[in-house]
Design an enzyme around this catalytic site. Structure first.
Site, PDB file in Angstrom:
ATOM      1  N   SER A   1       0.846  -1.195   0.000  1.00  0.00           N
ATOM      2  CA  SER A   1       0.000   0.000   0.000  1.00  0.00           C
ATOM      3  C   SER A   1       0.887   1.253   0.000  1.00  0.00           C
ATOM      4  CB  SER A   1      -0.927  -0.056   1.212  1.00  0.00           C
ATOM      5  OG  SER A   1      -1.985   0.852   1.091  1.00  0.00           O
TER       6      SER A   1
ATOM      7  N   ASP B   1      -8.624  -6.541  -4.712  1.00  0.00           N
ATOM      8  CA  ASP B   1      -8.238  -5.220  -4.213  1.00  0.00           C
ATOM      9  C   ASP B   1      -8.782  -4.159  -5.155  1.00  0.00           C
ATOM     10  OD1 ASP B   1      -6.990  -2.892  -3.358  1.00  0.00           O
ATOM     11  OD2 ASP B   1      -4.968  -3.742  -3.325  1.00  0.00           O
TER      12      ASP B   1
ATOM     13  N   HIS C   1      -7.962  -5.235  -0.431  1.00  0.00           N
ATOM     14  CA  HIS C   1      -6.681  -4.586  -0.192  1.00  0.00           C
ATOM     15  C   HIS C   1      -6.000  -5.104   1.074  1.00  0.00           C
ATOM     16  CE1 HIS C   1      -3.646  -1.515  -0.463  1.00  0.00           C
ATOM     17  NE2 HIS C   1      -3.941  -1.071   0.739  1.00  0.00           N
TER      18      HIS C   1
END
Lengths: 372, 372
Positions: free
Chosen positions: A151, A317, A350
């Site tokens: 991320s 995601d 995610h």
């Protein structure tokens, strides 16, 4: 090789700086909260920098003194794991702008003797990376065997390879992107507005009386949290199941399990995170656009790089979907950089990069060993 | 056939009731704000009920006295359009719980002489439909040539065919679903928490001093608005374009156009909508699960139906994606109901049903004419 019973060293450095920020300001000194695990090899060749995500911290593989919980990536980092203190010298630092030991809005501005609040300069992902580079200088680490992150951590890994091409031998970029899309920015803006709409925010000047904008920050976290999960994952985990018994309340309590879960995510977040830091760090990710920093062509960001790259995405995601990783892979290929790319299956959206993922561990282990 | 210069009649009915609500309470009287266009045919066979979405109103094809703006579905409803006052008697009513003329938290509780606030009973989609049926009785409309709606309006159209199977000859369900998913509920819960976190909400008792929880409602609207748009649409419309000039501010103003757009959406919403109504209407949609009302089998909802159905979805709608429409079509087929189903292409996500869509107009026109 472990230095204390907690496995890890909760460390702090005050570096003189100054650090020239992308916004133009000079920051001095620079505080950095960090942890290390393992020992730097005599040739300095075994250092791995782990970069944390938006609301992460330096306690990647050891108990957080704030929450009392285990590190956030113990599935990947630890004895017998792909990143192993028996083989690697592992560094993880709280990002600039953060709230667990590094300079940020909650720390004291030496010029005034008071917390910076909103007078803290707006920082970028590249500023975070520059501060980490200063920490590495301080620790005597010249080059990184690898920089790794998921991320926002992946953004830092990308920025490392572009900003310090001679210091990175490998970069692992997981569930990430080379720039924030309009939708990414939109969700962050909702969170910022939620914080700023809370009267307790008071322009960021709330530190004196210990009464922070908790309600606004909780709403911000709730909105963000939805983006970390997939619809399929939410349906599997909660569906339309009710909280207690089987009847609707015909009121506004948390009837559905998913409501209760979200409220808990919001409430528990405010105990461990500073609202102003949330503003600064979301802003840094929104500003991130690696191509823009290199003449509008992402491939240019990697032309000087000497690193091997490993890109990993997760099929569910939707915050940083596989297409974002693919765009990075295309640019790396255009720049002639060695890159491997895997899309993994997961129902968890995610968040998958933080959860148990044997496939991810295998990919990372193989990638790191291939370069050793 | 038009009755005044505004094209449409801004009408209001106070019906004695009582209306027994799904939550158990009896509501009496029932106020309904509505508009009609055109004239009911002597045989009563040309009535079309248009159901509005979450934050819509009865002004489907005429200027809203609140905003001064044209009706919200003039692309579909009006002279020469698929739903045409020259041929149809068109009715559109503000939903129960709404804030433009129908009984809701902002209207006066006759028992106390004060606004209901949060003492207004929690209502369901079926309650909205029952109130509309009472309005139709009041207007002398026995059966509907068609009931049509998008989003929450589509839920009402579905509920109409299930609740009053003898009164509906055709139902058009656009960009909708037969139940709210965990993700749908989660987004609504964020919005409710944003409203309730605003100190000005005061448990819903904010009507006396004209100081409503505008900041919280604006945040709720911003979060919801993202779900109405597609990522592709946002990227096309805004991308990462900056607001003015070409430089980042390194501050927290709305640098990106998408930030400015979202803030505007939030701010302009609070001028036209009541925060408590937002709580009640989102709750009604979260409670909606047509299968649950019929023994857990969606097909059972349609066993008594005499209606033809037309289902329309949009390929970039991730709020109520095509898979939700498909599940309804499967159930209709299982119940032996005549149904046509079209997925249309649009870059605009859920919002597409409110925008110019010649394809949608053609499908609806053909469907309505086939039954005439």
């Amino acid at each position: 090789m472990l230095d204390d019973t907690r496995f890890g060293l909760d460390r702090h450095a005050t570096l003189p700086g100054p650090l020239r920020l992308d916004g133009g300001a000079l920051l001095s000194p620079i505080d950095i909260g960090y942890e290390t695990y393992g020992t730097l090899a005599p040739d300095g060749g075994n250092a791995i920098l782990v970069c944390h995500a938006l609301t992460g911290d330096q306690h990647v593989a050891s108990i957080s003194p704030v929450t009392g919980k285990p590190g956030w990536w113990t599935r990947l980092v630890g004895p017998g794991k792909p990143i192993d203190p028996a083989r690697h010298f592992i560094i993880c630092a709280n990002v600039l702008g953060g709230c667990t030991g590094s300079s940020g809005p909650a720390t004291v501005n030496p010029a005034t003797g008071k917390p910076w609040g909103m007078s803290f300069p707006v920082i970028t992902i590249r500023d975070m990376v520059r501060a980490q580079a200063m920490l590495l200088d301080h620790l005597g680490v010249e080059t990184l065997a690898a920089v790794i992150g998921g991320s926002m951590g992946g953004m830092q890994a990308l920025s490392w390879s572009a900003t310090f091409p001679d210091r990175v031998r490998a970069a692992v970029v997981i569930a990430s992107a080379a720039r924030h899309t309009a939708q990414n920015i939109a969700f962050h803006e909702v969170g910022r507005q939620a914080v700023m709409a809370d009267p307790k925010w008071r322009g960021g000047d709330y530190y004196a009386d210990g009464d922070p904008p908790a309600a606004g920050l909780a709403v911000a976290r709730m909105a963000a949290h939805i983006t970390y999960l997939s619809e399929a994952g939410l349906t599997e985990k909660f569906g339309r199941r009710l909280q207690t018994g089987s009847a609707k309340s015909f009121g506004f309590d948390a009837d559905f399990q998913v409501e209760s879960y979200l409220r808990h995510q919001g409430i528990s977040f405010v105990d461990r995170f500073d609202a102003n830091s949330y503003l600064y760090i979301t802003r840094a990710t929104d500003y991130f656009d690696l191509a823009e920093e290199h003449g509008g062509h992402l491939a240019n960001a990697f032309r000087e790089s000497k690193a091997r790259f490993c890109l990993i995405s997760f099929d569910t995601d939707w915050l940083y979907p596989t297409s974002e990783s693919r765009a990075i892979v295309h640019a790396l290929n255009a720049a002639g950089a060695p890159v491997s790319f895997v899309e993994l299956n997961s129902p968890f959206g995610h968040d998958a990069f933080l959860l148990d993922s044997p496939g991810m561990n295998r990919v990372i282990d193989g990638f790191l060993r291939a370069g050793a």
